[in-house]
Every structure is written in C-alpha cells, then in structure tokens.
Scaffold this motif. Structure first.
Motif, short mmCIF file in Angstrom:
data_model
loop_
_atom_site.label_atom_id
_atom_site.label_comp_id
_atom_site.label_asym_id
_atom_site.label_seq_id
_atom_site.Cartn_x
_atom_site.Cartn_y
_atom_site.Cartn_z
N GLY A 1 46.40 45.87 26.24
CA GLY A 1 45.24 46.73 26.46
C GLY A 1 44.76 46.67 27.88
N SER A 2 44.76 45.48 28.47
CA SER A 2 44.32 45.31 29.85
C SER A 2 45.29 45.97 30.82
CB SER A 2 44.17 43.82 30.19
OG SER A 2 43.13 43.24 29.43
N PHE B 1 35.80 47.73 39.06
CA PHE B 1 35.61 46.50 39.80
C PHE B 1 34.76 45.50 38.99
CE2 PHE B 1 32.62 44.16 42.60
CZ PHE B 1 33.53 43.26 43.14
N ILE B 2 33.67 45.99 38.42
CA ILE B 2 32.80 45.11 37.61
C ILE B 2 33.55 44.61 36.37
CG2 ILE B 2 30.70 45.08 36.21
CD1 ILE B 2 29.53 47.13 38.18
N PHE B 3 34.34 45.48 35.77
CA PHE B 3 35.12 45.11 34.57
C PHE B 3 36.03 43.91 34.86
CE2 PHE B 3 39.11 45.44 32.18
CZ PHE B 3 38.65 45.49 30.87
N TRP B 4 36.78 43.99 35.98
CA TRP B 4 37.70 42.90 36.30
C TRP B 4 36.96 41.67 36.83
CZ3 TRP B 4 41.94 43.66 33.93
CH2 TRP B 4 42.52 44.93 33.86
N LEU B 5 35.85 41.90 37.54
CA LEU B 5 35.06 40.78 38.07
C LEU B 5 34.51 39.92 36.94
CD1 LEU B 5 33.69 39.39 40.52
CD2 LEU B 5 31.76 40.96 40.19
N ARG C 1 35.77 39.45 34.19
CA ARG C 1 36.89 38.73 33.55
C ARG C 1 37.60 37.80 34.53
NH1 ARG C 1 35.54 42.93 31.09
NH2 ARG C 1 35.92 43.33 28.87
N VAL C 2 37.06 37.72 35.74
CA VAL C 2 37.61 36.87 36.80
C VAL C 2 39.11 37.13 36.96
CG1 VAL C 2 37.56 34.56 37.80
CG2 VAL C 2 35.95 35.14 35.98
N LYS C 3 39.46 38.40 37.11
CA LYS C 3 40.85 38.80 37.29
C LYS C 3 41.06 39.35 38.71
CE LYS C 3 42.25 38.09 32.99
NZ LYS C 3 43.29 37.08 32.66
N LYS C 4 42.21 39.02 39.28
CA LYS C 4 42.50 39.45 40.64
C LYS C 4 42.64 40.97 40.75
CE LYS C 4 47.49 38.73 40.13
NZ LYS C 4 48.67 37.98 40.62
#
Length: 340
Positions: free
Chosen positions: A7-8, A57-61, A63-66
C-alpha cells in the motif's frame, strides 16, 4: 522502495507523479502556450499540486520514512511558488498622506442573469464599491447598458463610446486626461487604459479581461466534461491569451508613464501570460502586502487567484485587501499605493 508495504508503495508512486508534475510546472511560465498548449493547462493546477505535495511530505514525515525527501526537495525548489500562493503574514496598512487606493473587480454583469441565488443587483454592488471609496476603480465584465454613475469620479467606458467594446470601465477621482482601448480580435474581450493626473504626476492605468475558457466551473457540470475536451478548450484559450498579451505589451512599451495594470487575467500567477505581463518592471501588490491565499475566483476545488493589481516599482505598496463578499463569481481586491 525497499521496506515499504504494498500500500505504501502505491502511495509513493502517486507521490512521485504529483512531485514530477509540480516540478514540470516550474518551467511553464517560460513556455509559450502556442508551443505546448496542453502542457500550459497544468499551470491552473499548481495550487493543488503544492497542497498535495505538502500532504505527502507530512504523510511520510509522520511515518519517519526517507520518502518524505522527494516532496520536500520539490517544494523547496519552488519556494517562490509557495510564497506566491499563500502569504503567512500580510503587511499592515501603512498610513501616509500620499497614499491612494486602486480597486479591481469583475462584476459579472452585475448578476444580470441571476447566477447568484442571493438577491444581488447593480445597486447593491455599486453601493458597496462606493462605500469602499477607492481613488481608482477598475471594473471587468461591466455592461455599458447598465450604466453606473458614482459621485466624485471621472470615468472612461462607463457609458457607450463609439468604436470601443464594452466590458471594462475605469473610474478615477483624479482627472482623466487621455484614454483608449486595445481591441482584441475575434473576441468580445479587450483592454482599456486611462492616463490620470495625480498632483504633478501622470499615471497610466490599464484594466483588461483576458480570454476566458468558457468552461462552467460548477462541480456537477464539470463531471460531464471529458478531460480531453477540457484540455483542448483551455489550451486554445491560453493561445488566444498569448496573442492578447502580445498586443498589450506592444502598447505598453510606447508608454513612458508610471504604470498600474489591473484586471481579470483568467490565468494564475504560475502562467506564461502572468510572467509576460508582470515583466521586470511591475510588482504583484498581493505578494507585497497581501494575506492568506488571496483567492479572487470562487472555485470549489482549491483557492484560485486570477485577478491582479500590478504596479510599477516606483510605487510603494502600503496595503492590500481581498474582500470576502459574494457579489460575483470573483472577489474584489484593493491595494494602497504611494508614489516614491
């Protein structure tokens, strides 16, 4: 995309596409619509692309994803776009005895055909404009058959003028010493100008209404339009706008007065036509002293700013206001200027 769930991975693919489209949009102001009309349509969606990348950007931030780096880099590259779309803190109005105000508003024929459900009519709109009391008032989609008279103003094209199209009008508390029209071919649209005298200075005022796509922005009607038809129609409109702007620039080049340009551009601050009109000698008064999104068009999907007041760099911008009043499908704007 190692380490991401299925999904990601799908989310990141969509994120990559949106980031790519925003990156492409950064070059659109430099590409004439006649060279690539379909691509130029993308300029209308820049606010949505910015907001989408911010959400990714907020979505990945969170989740602490690069993967957050992708949208972050694209947004940073277009920092000027973000600052143009939203002003976090507008400058407070600076009071000065030398100030004067310029207001611009697309009145949509004073709701002549009852587009608005509210009982809005010419008298209602004119009263609000008169109460605001700008020194210079520029109107678009103005029907000369619905003649307006405001006490204390000289005017141009507010009543029938032989050989000049209706649609635009300029009112001024300062004497109008010269005026005229630029007649755009194959359309009802045009540009008008007036030279006004303020104390010892002569100032050129332009107002125009660039070509409209004619697409109904109502959500239900948009659902019935195919994407191919929308792109074709808007692309053709942008080509006409390019020709109209070329006529305007040729006319403006012959003027040696300090200049103020107002009007409904029917395009955004991310477009080729906006960049050409603004040039190197004018400033966007919203960017100088505006606040918030500064939306000027009532569009349900995202805030659109397609009405502008641009002023010569010889003016100091001491204030800007967007009016949140439902009198048209556009919102009035007003700037406060001071001549150096």
């Amino acid at each position: 995309m190692k380490g991401l769930r299925f999904g990601s991975k799908i989310v990141f693919v969509i994120n990559s596409l949106v980031a790519f489209l925003l990156l492409i949009s950064y070059i659109l102001p430099y590409i004439p619509p006649k060279s690539f009309a379909t691509l130029s349509v993308l300029s209308l969606g820049v606010p949505l692309l910015i907001l989408s990348n911010l959400l990714f950007f907020i979505f990945w931030l969170l989740r602490v994803k690069k993967q957050m780096i992708l949208s972050l880099v694209v947004l940073l590259l277009g920092y000027n776009y973000i600052s143009s779309m939203y002003k976090f803190s507008g400058a407070s109005k600076v009071e000065d005895d030398a100030n004067f105000s310029v207001m611009s508003f697309n009145v949509r024929m004073f709701n002549k055909f009852n587009w608005l459900p509210e009982p809005i009519d010419k008298e209602h709109i004119v009263k609000i404009l008169a109460d605001e009391n700008p020194d210079i008032l520029c109107l678009q989609e103005y029907p000369r058959g619905e003649r307006v008279e405001i006490v204390g103003y000289d005017s141009f094209n507010a009543k029938y003028v032989k050989g000049i199209k209706g649609g635009q009008a300029i009112f001024s508390k300062f004497p109008i010493v010269n005026s005229g029209s630029l007649e755009f071919p194959n359309t009802f649209n045009n540009a008008i100008f007036a030279d006004i005298v303020k104390e010892k200075d002569t100032i050129r005022i332009y107002t125009f209404h660039l070509q409209s796509s004619g697409i109904n922005t109502d959500v239900e009607n948009l659902k019935n339009e195919t994407s191919g038809h929308l792109f074709k129609q808007v692309g053709a409109t942008f080509k006409m706008q390019q020709d109209q702007v070329a006529l305007f620039l040729a006319h403006k080049e012959k003027c040696h007065y300090k200049t103020i340009v107002t009007g409904d551009f029917n395009n955004t601050a991310y477009s080729y036509v906006y960049r050409k009109i603004k040039g190197d000698d004018l400033v966007d008064t919203f960017e100088e002293a505006g606040n918030g999104f500064g939306r000027t068009f009532d569009f349900k999907f995202f805030p659109m700013r397609i009405d502008f007041i641009l002023a010569d760099q010889d003016f100091t911008v001491n204030g800007f206001k967007t009016y949140d009043v439902k009198l048209s499908d556009h919102f009035p704007i007003k700037t406060t200027l001071k001549l150096h």
